[in-house]
Design an enzyme around this catalytic site. Structure first.
Site, PDB file in Angstrom:
ATOM      1  N   HIS A 182       0.849  -1.193   0.000  1.00 13.28           N
ATOM      2  CA  HIS A 182       0.000   0.000   0.000  1.00 13.28           C
ATOM      3  C   HIS A 182       0.885   1.243   0.000  1.00 13.28           C
ATOM      4  O   HIS A 182       1.628   1.481   0.961  1.00 13.28           O
ATOM      5  CB  HIS A 182      -0.941  -0.022   1.205  1.00 13.28           C
ATOM      6  CG  HIS A 182      -1.935  -1.142   1.159  1.00 13.28           C
ATOM      7  ND1 HIS A 182      -2.896  -1.346   2.112  1.00 13.28           N
ATOM      8  CD2 HIS A 182      -2.129  -2.119   0.229  1.00 13.28           C
ATOM      9  CE1 HIS A 182      -3.624  -2.409   1.785  1.00 13.28           C
ATOM     10  NE2 HIS A 182      -3.171  -2.896   0.654  1.00 13.28           N
ATOM     11  N   GLN A 186      -5.538  -6.550  -1.004  1.00 13.44           N
ATOM     12  CA  GLN A 186      -5.928  -7.206  -2.264  1.00 13.44           C
ATOM     13  C   GLN A 186      -7.238  -6.594  -2.782  1.00 13.44           C
ATOM     14  O   GLN A 186      -7.466  -5.432  -2.529  1.00 13.44           O
ATOM     15  CB  GLN A 186      -6.045  -8.730  -2.073  1.00 13.44           C
ATOM     16  CG  GLN A 186      -4.714  -9.436  -1.836  1.00 13.44           C
ATOM     17  CD  GLN A 186      -4.191  -9.332  -0.433  1.00 13.44           C
ATOM     18  OE1 GLN A 186      -4.882  -9.695   0.515  1.00 13.44           O
ATOM     19  NE2 GLN A 186      -2.991  -8.862  -0.270  1.00 13.44           N
TER      20      GLN A 186
HETATM   21  P1  GDP Z   1      -3.027  -0.355  -2.992  1.00 18.89           P
HETATM   22  O1  GDP Z   1      -2.355  -1.681  -2.909  1.00 18.89           O
HETATM   23  O2  GDP Z   1      -4.478  -0.476  -3.297  1.00 18.89           O
HETATM   24  O3  GDP Z   1      -2.784   0.507  -1.794  1.00 18.89           O
HETATM   25  O4  GDP Z   1      -2.373   0.383  -4.248  1.00 18.89           O
HETATM   26  P2  GDP Z   1      -0.812   0.455  -4.617  1.00 18.89           P
HETATM   27  O5  GDP Z   1      -0.138   1.356  -3.686  1.00 18.89           O
HETATM   28  O6  GDP Z   1      -0.253  -0.914  -4.789  1.00 18.89           O
HETATM   29  O7  GDP Z   1      -0.884   1.037  -6.087  1.00 18.89           O
HETATM   30  C1  GDP Z   1      -1.491   2.258  -6.353  1.00 18.89           C
HETATM   31  C2  GDP Z   1      -0.436   3.193  -7.004  1.00 18.89           C
HETATM   32  O8  GDP Z   1      -1.104   4.296  -7.578  1.00 18.89           O
HETATM   33  C3  GDP Z   1       0.524   3.773  -5.997  1.00 18.89           C
HETATM   34  O9  GDP Z   1       1.763   3.954  -6.642  1.00 18.89           O
HETATM   35  C4  GDP Z   1      -0.106   5.132  -5.638  1.00 18.89           C
HETATM   36  O10 GDP Z   1       0.860   6.086  -5.235  1.00 18.89           O
HETATM   37  C5  GDP Z   1      -0.699   5.524  -6.955  1.00 18.89           C
HETATM   38  N1  GDP Z   1      -1.921   6.327  -6.883  1.00 18.89           N
HETATM   39  C6  GDP Z   1      -2.975   6.226  -6.030  1.00 18.89           C
HETATM   40  N2  GDP Z   1      -3.955   7.070  -6.384  1.00 18.89           N
HETATM   41  C7  GDP Z   1      -3.513   7.733  -7.485  1.00 18.89           C
HETATM   42  C8  GDP Z   1      -4.089   8.719  -8.336  1.00 18.89           C
HETATM   43  O11 GDP Z   1      -5.229   9.139  -8.175  1.00 18.89           O
HETATM   44  N3  GDP Z   1      -3.318   9.138  -9.391  1.00 18.89           N
HETATM   45  C9  GDP Z   1      -2.073   8.662  -9.619  1.00 18.89           C
HETATM   46  N4  GDP Z   1      -1.407   9.134 -10.668  1.00 18.89           N
HETATM   47  N5  GDP Z   1      -1.512   7.731  -8.843  1.00 18.89           N
HETATM   48  C10 GDP Z   1      -2.232   7.267  -7.800  1.00 18.89           C
HETATM   49  P1  IMO Z   2      -2.686  -5.013  -2.471  1.00 14.92           P
HETATM   50  O1  IMO Z   2      -3.188  -5.026  -1.044  1.00 14.92           O
HETATM   51  C1  IMO Z   2      -2.360  -7.024  -6.287  1.00 14.92           C
HETATM   52  C2  IMO Z   2      -2.095 -11.380  -6.235  1.00 14.92           C
HETATM   53  C3  IMO Z   2      -0.798 -12.004  -6.679  1.00 14.92           C
HETATM   54  C4  IMO Z   2      -1.296 -13.324  -7.227  1.00 14.92           C
HETATM   55  C5  IMO Z   2      -2.436 -13.667  -6.281  1.00 14.92           C
HETATM   56  C6  IMO Z   2      -2.032 -14.619  -5.155  1.00 14.92           C
HETATM   57  O2  IMO Z   2      -1.420  -4.265  -2.646  1.00 14.92           O
HETATM   58  O3  IMO Z   2      -3.772  -4.610  -3.402  1.00 14.92           O
HETATM   59  P2  IMO Z   2      -0.552 -14.410  -2.957  1.00 14.92           P
HETATM   60  O4  IMO Z   2       0.749 -13.739  -2.720  1.00 14.92           O
HETATM   61  O5  IMO Z   2      -1.671 -13.894  -2.158  1.00 14.92           O
HETATM   62  O6  IMO Z   2      -0.419 -15.909  -2.917  1.00 14.92           O
HETATM   63  O7  IMO Z   2      -0.885 -14.089  -4.517  1.00 14.92           O
HETATM   64  O8  IMO Z   2      -2.878 -12.444  -5.725  1.00 14.92           O
HETATM   65  N1  IMO Z   2      -1.968 -10.386  -5.141  1.00 14.92           N
HETATM   66  C7  IMO Z   2      -2.089  -9.066  -5.320  1.00 14.92           C
HETATM   67  N2  IMO Z   2      -2.257  -8.353  -6.451  1.00 14.92           N
HETATM   68  N3  IMO Z   2      -2.318  -6.407  -5.096  1.00 14.92           N
HETATM   69  C8  IMO Z   2      -2.175  -7.113  -3.959  1.00 14.92           C
HETATM   70  O9  IMO Z   2      -2.275  -6.547  -2.738  1.00 14.92           O
HETATM   71  C9  IMO Z   2      -2.007  -8.509  -4.033  1.00 14.92           C
HETATM   72  N4  IMO Z   2      -1.814  -9.493  -3.137  1.00 14.92           N
HETATM   73  C10 IMO Z   2      -1.792 -10.636  -3.825  1.00 14.92           C
HETATM   74  O10 IMO Z   2      -0.165 -11.213  -7.648  1.00 14.92           O
HETATM   75  O11 IMO Z   2      -1.853 -13.116  -8.500  1.00 14.92           O
HETATM   76 MG    MG Z   3      -0.742  -2.703  -3.774  1.00 17.05          MG
END
Ligand code: GDP
Ligand code: IMO
Ligand code: MG
Length: 420
Positions: A40, A221
């Site tokens: 996150h 996820q």
């Molecule tokens: P999460 O796992 O749901 O918390 O999402 P991640 O952090 O894995 O991926 C979301 C990515 O998008 C991160 O690099 C954030 O900094 C970025 N992000 C989130 N909201 C926005 C947005 O509105 N615009 C842009 N450009 N980036 C965003």
């Molecule tokens: P956040 O919280 C995106 C995906 C993996 C794989 C499947 C199973 O950042 O959104 P695991 O490690 O749980 O055995 O993987 O789930 N996966 C995610 N994809 N964001 C995640 O978390 C994920 N956590 C697991 O890529 O396809």
């Molecule tokens: Mg993520």
């Protein structure tokens, strides 16, 4: 009173940023499932940080953060995360609590994850290899070790017993890896873990709710990765949906008020499995590049495609979503045409539902086209100064999903969010 923030797609919808944004309105931020497979991303004072197990409320000094019983916890990774937040000035010892019922991820869980994926060959899940599946298997198989067990004098005996069981499984896989180094780190990290406030999470949180405190449950996820309702077997091993809040924190369903679902303005998936609206063309490449769509945990390129309203409507149904946050709308600024999937064509038949075993079907998405707004929206601050074409895109989502889009995120920054 409890509100929930969770992902409606295949993860990485921007949950971390949105939880951090809303945390100011709550007293407690609690993770209810998943483990270090999550990544996150937050921007705090323009500095990027990726949290894996620590709730995304940790940068709000006066807020309580709880790692709930539904999480599987890797103490080695927790320690690294704690070092990272401490380097940003956070006194995590003050406001981070861990449920005694939270299951531990052991070094052999990680090895088993790897062995299992290798044995699957081309059918691999694309796991993050953090030991998530094996740790949840030991939970439901009634073998796992929990954070509270650390304080028991029999912990090491129990650990050795479980490790021997894992070793037999690894031998069956014909998998060899020297886990000596991992184990050393693991036992060091257990000492670190013992210094935390280890609590009975269910009483802890319910007492706070009874006092009128506000709880925000943070999902990891996404709904399409849910172990029951996702694209099985290409899913994770936990209940990622709102029902998981009850079992993952010990909260009764009547306590849940708002279920805030997060979706990107388009769609991504990392790992294997069905993805009907995936774009294997230059538009997909554009989204990956503009959206910097590379895994926060593994660095893998994310598969990109158009928003899938069939899957989103399904996610709204199983979660009881009451409001939607649409993130990364700014990434669509550069596109002249946008597409939205309203139905699927399967064996010549148009369908509006998410079918059982998507991976065995040839699913052709049926799209509605929209003109892109094609302007920089990073300075849009309210509904009135939103481009008309963007309003049309959002209105279509509102009508189709019958759940209002209440917020639009237009940049990664902490305060880059439009309230509608
Ligand atoms: P999460 O796992 O749901 O918390 O999402 P991640 O952090 O894995 O991926 C979301 C990515 O998008 C991160 O690099 C954030 O900094 C970025 N992000 C989130 N909201 C926005 C947005 O509105 N615009 C842009 N450009 N980036 C965003
Ligand atoms: P956040 O919280 C995106 C995906 C993996 C794989 C499947 C199973 O950042 O959104 P695991 O490690 O749980 O055995 O993987 O789930 N996966 C995610 N994809 N964001 C995640 O978390 C994920 N956590 C697991 O890529 O396809
Ligand atoms: Mg993520």
């Amino acid at each position: 009173m409890v509100d929930v923030i969770l992902g409606l797609q295949w993860g990485d919808e921007g949950k971390g940023k949105i939880v951090d944004f809303f945390a100011k309105n709550y007293d407690v931020i609690a993770r209810f499932q998943g483990g270090p497979n999550a990544g996150h991303t937050l921007y705090v004072n323009d500095k990027k940080i990726v949290l894996h197990q620590i709730p995304s409320g940790i940068f709000h000094e006066e807020k309580t953060n709880l790692i709930g019983n539904g999480v599987v916890l890797d103490p080695v990774i927790l320690r690294k995360e704690c070092d990272a937040v401490a380097a940003m000035g956070v006194d995590y010892k003050k406001n981070l609590y861990i449920s005694e019922r939270t299951h531990l991820i052991l070094p052999t869980h990680r090895a088993l994850d790897k062995a299992s994926e290798l044995s699957k060959g081309n059918d691999k899940i694309g796991s993050t290899l953090k030991g998530i599946g094996p740790a949840y298997m030991d939970k439901t198989g009634r073998n796992g070790l929990r954070v509270g067990d650390l304080l028991d004098k029999n912990f090491t005996t129990q650990y050795i017993k479980l490790r021997m069981k894992h070793q037999r499984l690894l031998d069956n896989f014909n998998f060899q890896e020297d886990i000596g180094q991992w184990e050393e780190e693991f036992f060091d990290a257990l000492e670190f873990l013992k210094e935390f406030k280890i609590v009975n999470g269910e009483y802890f949180i319910n007492e706070k709710i009874a006092k009128g405190q506000r709880v925000l449950a943070e999902g990891a996820q996404g709904s399409m990765l849910d172990v029951d309702f996702g694209t099985f077997p290409f899913v994770t091993s936990s209940s990622t949906i709102s029902a998981g809040v009850c079992s993952g924190l010990g909260i009764a369903p009547q306590k849940i008020k708002e279920v805030i679902g997060i979706t990107k303005a388009y769609c991504t998936r990392v790992g294997s499995g069905p993805f009907p609206t995936e774009l294997l063309d230059e538009t997909g490449d554009f989204l990956r590049k503009a959206g910097n769509e590379f895994g926060s945990t593994t660095g893998r390129p994310r598969r990109c495609g158009w928003i899938d309203l069939v899957a989103l409507r399904f996610a709204c149904m199983i979660n009881g979503v009451t409001q939607i946050v649409m993130t990364k709308a700014d990434i669509l600024d550069g596109l002249e045409e946008l597409k939205v999937c309203n139905s699927y064509r399967i064996n010549g038949e148009e369908r509006n539902d998410v079918p059982f075993q998507m991976n065995r079907l040839n699913i052709e998405p049926i799209y509605k086209s929209f003109q892109g707004w094609h302007t920089d929206i990073s300075n849009v601050s309210n509904h009135d100064n939103m481009p008309e074409k963007m309003k049309m895109y959002v209105n279509h989502m509102n009508e189709f999903l019958q759940v209002p889009v209440k917020y639009i995120s237009n940049g990664p920054g902490r305060e880059q969010i439009v309230t509608l």
